[in-house]
Design a protein around this motif. Structure first.
Motif, PDB file in Angstrom:
ATOM      1  N   ARG A  56       1.464  -1.695  -0.190  1.00 29.29           N
ATOM      2  CA  ARG A  56      -0.045   0.093   0.201  1.00 29.29           C
ATOM      3  C   ARG A  56       0.555   1.343  -0.032  1.00 29.29           C
ATOM      4  NH1 ARG A  56      -2.119   0.858   4.336  1.00 29.29           N
ATOM      5  NH2 ARG A  56      -1.865  -1.362   6.087  1.00 29.29           N
ATOM      6  N   GLY A  57       0.679   2.246  -0.855  1.00 32.02           N
ATOM      7  CA  GLY A  57       1.582   3.660  -0.774  1.00 32.02           C
ATOM      8  C   GLY A  57       0.521   4.724  -0.079  1.00 32.02           C
ATOM      9  N   GLN A  58       1.015   5.965  -0.747  1.00 31.83           N
ATOM     10  CA  GLN A  58       0.265   7.222   0.255  1.00 31.83           C
ATOM     11  C   GLN A  58      -0.688   7.193  -1.152  1.00 31.83           C
ATOM     12  OE1 GLN A  58       2.641  10.394   1.181  1.00 31.83           O
ATOM     13  NE2 GLN A  58       4.391   9.052   0.955  1.00 31.83           N
ATOM     14  N   ARG A  59      -1.866   8.389  -0.284  1.00 30.45           N
ATOM     15  CA  ARG A  59      -3.251   8.294  -1.209  1.00 30.45           C
ATOM     16  C   ARG A  59      -3.757   7.327  -2.007  1.00 30.45           C
ATOM     17  NH1 ARG A  59      -1.104  14.075  -4.922  1.00 30.45           N
ATOM     18  NH2 ARG A  59       1.099  13.581  -3.841  1.00 30.45           N
ATOM     19  N   GLY A  60      -3.828   6.439  -0.966  1.00 28.81           N
ATOM     20  CA  GLY A  60      -4.624   5.509  -1.922  1.00 28.81           C
ATOM     21  C   GLY A  60      -3.716   4.522  -2.747  1.00 28.81           C
ATOM     22  N   ASN A  61      -2.621   4.707  -3.088  1.00 29.55           N
ATOM     23  CA  ASN A  61      -1.740   4.106  -3.419  1.00 29.55           C
ATOM     24  C   ASN A  61      -1.765   2.640  -3.538  1.00 29.55           C
ATOM     25  OD1 ASN A  61      -2.465   6.395  -5.909  1.00 29.55           O
ATOM     26  ND2 ASN A  61      -0.490   7.306  -5.155  1.00 29.55           N
ATOM     27  N   THR A  62      -1.059   2.301  -4.480  1.00 27.83           N
ATOM     28  CA  THR A  62      -0.807   0.356  -4.809  1.00 27.83           C
ATOM     29  C   THR A  62       0.882   0.960  -4.272  1.00 27.83           C
ATOM     30  OG1 THR A  62      -0.634  -0.304  -6.995  1.00 27.83           O
ATOM     31  CG2 THR A  62      -2.224  -1.013  -5.524  1.00 27.83           C
ATOM     32  N   TRP A  63       1.809   0.145  -4.164  1.00 25.10           N
ATOM     33  CA  TRP A  63       3.126  -0.268  -4.044  1.00 25.10           C
ATOM     34  C   TRP A  63       3.746  -0.708  -4.921  1.00 25.10           C
ATOM     35  CZ3 TRP A  63       7.321   2.595  -3.891  1.00 25.10           C
ATOM     36  CH2 TRP A  63       9.341   2.223  -3.676  1.00 25.10           C
ATOM     37  N   GLU A  64       4.247  -0.991  -5.983  1.00 26.32           N
ATOM     38  CA  GLU A  64       4.267  -2.501  -6.805  1.00 26.32           C
ATOM     39  C   GLU A  64       5.724  -2.276  -6.872  1.00 26.32           C
ATOM     40  OE1 GLU A  64       2.299  -3.675  -9.078  1.00 26.32           O
ATOM     41  OE2 GLU A  64       0.602  -1.999  -8.509  1.00 26.32           O
ATOM     42  N   SER A  65       5.816  -4.331  -7.098  1.00 31.27           N
ATOM     43  CA  SER A  65       7.577  -4.924  -6.552  1.00 31.27           C
ATOM     44  C   SER A  65       7.417  -6.388  -7.084  1.00 31.27           C
ATOM     45  CB  SER A  65       7.628  -4.806  -4.870  1.00 31.27           C
ATOM     46  OG  SER A  65       9.166  -4.736  -5.028  1.00 31.27           O
ATOM     47  N   GLU A  66       8.366  -6.076  -8.161  1.00 30.70           N
ATOM     48  CA  GLU A  66       8.722  -7.640  -8.326  1.00 30.70           C
ATOM     49  C   GLU A  66       9.306  -8.677  -7.102  1.00 30.70           C
ATOM     50  OE1 GLU A  66      11.312  -7.370 -11.927  1.00 30.70           O
ATOM     51  OE2 GLU A  66      11.745  -9.323 -11.344  1.00 30.70           O
ATOM     52  N   PRO A  67       8.418 -10.256  -7.704  1.00 30.40           N
ATOM     53  CA  PRO A  67       8.822 -11.075  -6.417  1.00 30.40           C
ATOM     54  C   PRO A  67      10.588 -11.062  -5.860  1.00 30.40           C
ATOM     55  CG  PRO A  67       7.605 -11.489  -7.527  1.00 30.40           C
ATOM     56  CD  PRO A  67       7.881 -10.356  -8.031  1.00 30.40           C
ATOM     57  N   ASN A  68      10.787 -10.941  -4.544  1.00 34.27           N
ATOM     58  CA  ASN A  68      12.469 -11.586  -4.205  1.00 34.27           C
ATOM     59  C   ASN A  68      13.098 -10.277  -5.118  1.00 34.27           C
ATOM     60  OD1 ASN A  68      11.363 -13.485  -2.574  1.00 34.27           O
ATOM     61  ND2 ASN A  68      10.972 -14.737  -4.501  1.00 34.27           N
ATOM     62  N   LYS A  69      12.420  -9.271  -5.531  1.00 32.70           N
ATOM     63  CA  LYS A  69      13.594  -8.400  -5.998  1.00 32.70           C
ATOM     64  C   LYS A  69      14.167  -6.964  -4.875  1.00 32.70           C
ATOM     65  CE  LYS A  69      14.616  -9.983  -9.961  1.00 32.70           C
ATOM     66  NZ  LYS A  69      16.186 -10.294 -10.118  1.00 32.70           N
ATOM     67  N   ASN A  70      13.457  -6.749  -4.087  1.00 35.70           N
ATOM     68  CA  ASN A  70      13.065  -5.187  -3.734  1.00 35.70           C
ATOM     69  C   ASN A  70      12.699  -6.077  -1.655  1.00 35.70           C
ATOM     70  OD1 ASN A  70      13.830  -4.152  -5.963  1.00 35.70           O
ATOM     71  ND2 ASN A  70      11.289  -4.129  -5.974  1.00 35.70           N
ATOM     72  N   GLY A  71      13.010  -4.166  -0.516  1.00 34.83           N
ATOM     73  CA  GLY A  71      12.920  -4.666   0.523  1.00 34.83           C
ATOM     74  C   GLY A  71      11.692  -4.451   0.603  1.00 34.83           C
ATOM     75  N   ALA A  72      10.862  -4.570   1.513  1.00 40.93           N
ATOM     76  CA  ALA A  72       9.103  -4.176   2.147  1.00 40.93           C
ATOM     77  C   ALA A  72       9.663  -4.421   3.655  1.00 40.93           C
ATOM     78  CB  ALA A  72       8.145  -4.247   1.579  1.00 40.93           C
ATOM     79  N   PHE A  73       9.882  -3.004   4.365  1.00 43.61           N
ATOM     80  CA  PHE A  73      10.149  -3.260   5.913  1.00 43.61           C
ATOM     81  C   PHE A  73       8.512  -1.878   6.716  1.00 43.61           C
ATOM     82  CE2 PHE A  73      14.042  -2.835   3.094  1.00 43.61           C
ATOM     83  CZ  PHE A  73      14.697  -4.517   3.388  1.00 43.61           C
ATOM     84  N   SER A  74       8.412  -2.357   7.605  1.00 44.99           N
ATOM     85  CA  SER A  74       7.090  -2.346   8.571  1.00 44.99           C
ATOM     86  C   SER A  74       7.828  -2.538  10.194  1.00 44.99           C
ATOM     87  CB  SER A  74       6.185  -2.754   8.372  1.00 44.99           C
ATOM     88  OG  SER A  74       5.610  -2.112   7.436  1.00 44.99           O
ATOM     89  N   TYR A  75       8.658  -0.402  10.670  1.00 47.43           N
ATOM     90  CA  TYR A  75       9.095  -1.097  11.599  1.00 47.43           C
ATOM     91  C   TYR A  75       7.682  -0.375  12.821  1.00 47.43           C
ATOM     92  CZ  TYR A  75      13.569  -1.889  10.024  1.00 47.43           C
ATOM     93  OH  TYR A  75      15.174  -1.566   9.090  1.00 47.43           O
ATOM     94  N   VAL A  76       8.150  -0.870  14.090  1.00 51.78           N
ATOM     95  CA  VAL A  76       6.403  -0.630  14.465  1.00 51.78           C
ATOM     96  C   VAL A  76       8.263   0.534  16.245  1.00 51.78           C
ATOM     97  CG1 VAL A  76       5.664  -0.787  17.001  1.00 51.78           C
ATOM     98  CG2 VAL A  76       5.896  -2.584  14.876  1.00 51.78           C
ATOM     99  N   LEU A  77       7.315   1.858  16.059  1.00 48.91           N
ATOM    100  CA  LEU A  77       7.628   2.689  17.065  1.00 48.91           C
ATOM    101  C   LEU A  77       6.676   3.132  17.973  1.00 48.91           C
ATOM    102  CD1 LEU A  77      10.402   5.120  14.537  1.00 48.91           C
ATOM    103  CD2 LEU A  77      10.786   2.796  15.883  1.00 48.91           C
ATOM    104  N   TYR A  78       7.117   3.535  19.319  1.00 41.89           N
ATOM    105  CA  TYR A  78       6.524   3.916  19.795  1.00 41.89           C
ATOM    106  C   TYR A  78       6.726   5.739  20.666  1.00 41.89           C
ATOM    107  CZ  TYR A  78       4.986  -0.519  20.983  1.00 41.89           C
ATOM    108  OH  TYR A  78       4.225  -2.325  20.307  1.00 41.89           O
TER     109      TYR A  78
END
Ligand code: BTN
Length: 252
Positions: free
Chosen positions: A47-69
């Motif tokens: 998912r991207g900003q403004r409701g856009n999608t974030w496209e990525s070729e399998p096993n080529k790029n990194g998707a990271f989500s960090y949890v912060l407080y």
């Protein structure tokens, strides 16, 4: 991992729809230790900003989500997290592209897309859960194009491999990203004004006349800064200046 907390708790997923969605679901069920990262190299419905999608070729790029407080921030200061994350990604790119002639071209396109030259290399989606006047938790989602070599023209995208002419080890991107994110986060925590100068220095098209779509009309304008609440400040040829929210201005 050479960090104090970011990336110390890693949740690796072989494949997932969206690491941000996964992290948010986990946070609904339990409290995760600060700095937990959910990551994958095969994200199917990013998912991207403004409701856009974030496209990525399998096993080529990194998707990271960090949890912060970031309990030290008020709700109206949440844009500082965008600054922090964009600067961390720019720091990482500066290290990975150190052997190229692209170093000076690493830019942050407001609010927090990361560009090299005129092409996008990383996207950031920050999802905050608010409680009264503070941020209860923040999921900092970062997508970085690492080894993908072909992109649809319409995406206007590039990758580390295209720019440096070599393959990168995606796990190393995770390691370095965790280090730079932690450094920028601690800098922010220590002094919430301390990121402003570096952010402006990296700001794409700062003080340059260029074309924008403002309320459906193509207009020449010059970006002059970003307000504390994260609005873009731009000057027009009439001399008038205005502040814009994300949906009110489009780069042409
Ligand atoms: C954008 O450019 O509009 C932001 C893209 C953000 C993509 C990242 S990839 C990791 C995290 N998970 C998602 O579903 N989105 C973000």
């Amino acid at each position: 991992m050479k960090t104090l907390f970011t990336g110390q708790n890693c949740i690796y997923l072989n494949v997932t729809d969206s690491t941000n969605s996964y992290a948010i679901t986990l946070l609904r069920e339990s409290k995760l230790v600060e700095g937990t990262v959910v990551y994958t190299f095969h994200q199917q419905k990013g998912r991207g900003q403004r409701g856009n999608t974030w496209e990525s070729e399998p096993n080529k790029n990194g998707a990271f989500s960090y949890v912060l407080y970031p309990v030290f921030l008020q709700v109206e200061e949440q844009f500082l997290l965008n600054k922090m994350a964009a600067l961390a990604v720019a720091d990482l790119l500066a290290e990975f592209l150190a052997d190229t002639d692209k170093m000076q071209e690493i830019k942050i396109k407001w609010p927090n897309d990361v560009y090299v030259g005129t092409q996008k290399i990383a996207g950031i989606l920050i999802e905050n859960t608010l409680r009264e006047r503070t941020i209860q938790h923040s999921v900092i989602g970062i997508g970085i194009n690492v080894n993908q070599l072909v992109f649809a023209k319409s995406l206007n995208a590039t990758s580390l491999a295209l720019l440096a002419n070599k393959e990168f080890v995606p796990e190393q991107v995770l390691e370095k990203l965790s280090i730079y994110l932690e450094a920028r986060y601690l800098q922010l925590k220590n002094n919430i004004k301390s990121l402003d100068g570096a952010y402006l220095q990296r700001l794409y098209r700062l003080n340059m006349w260029a074309k924008y779509n403002v309320s459906g009309v193509a207009t020449e304008a010059k970006i002059t800064g970003v307000t504390d609440s994260g609005k873009l400040e731009a000057e027009f040829q009439s001399g008038e200046t205005k502040e814009f929210d994300l949906k009110e201005i489009m780069f042409l």
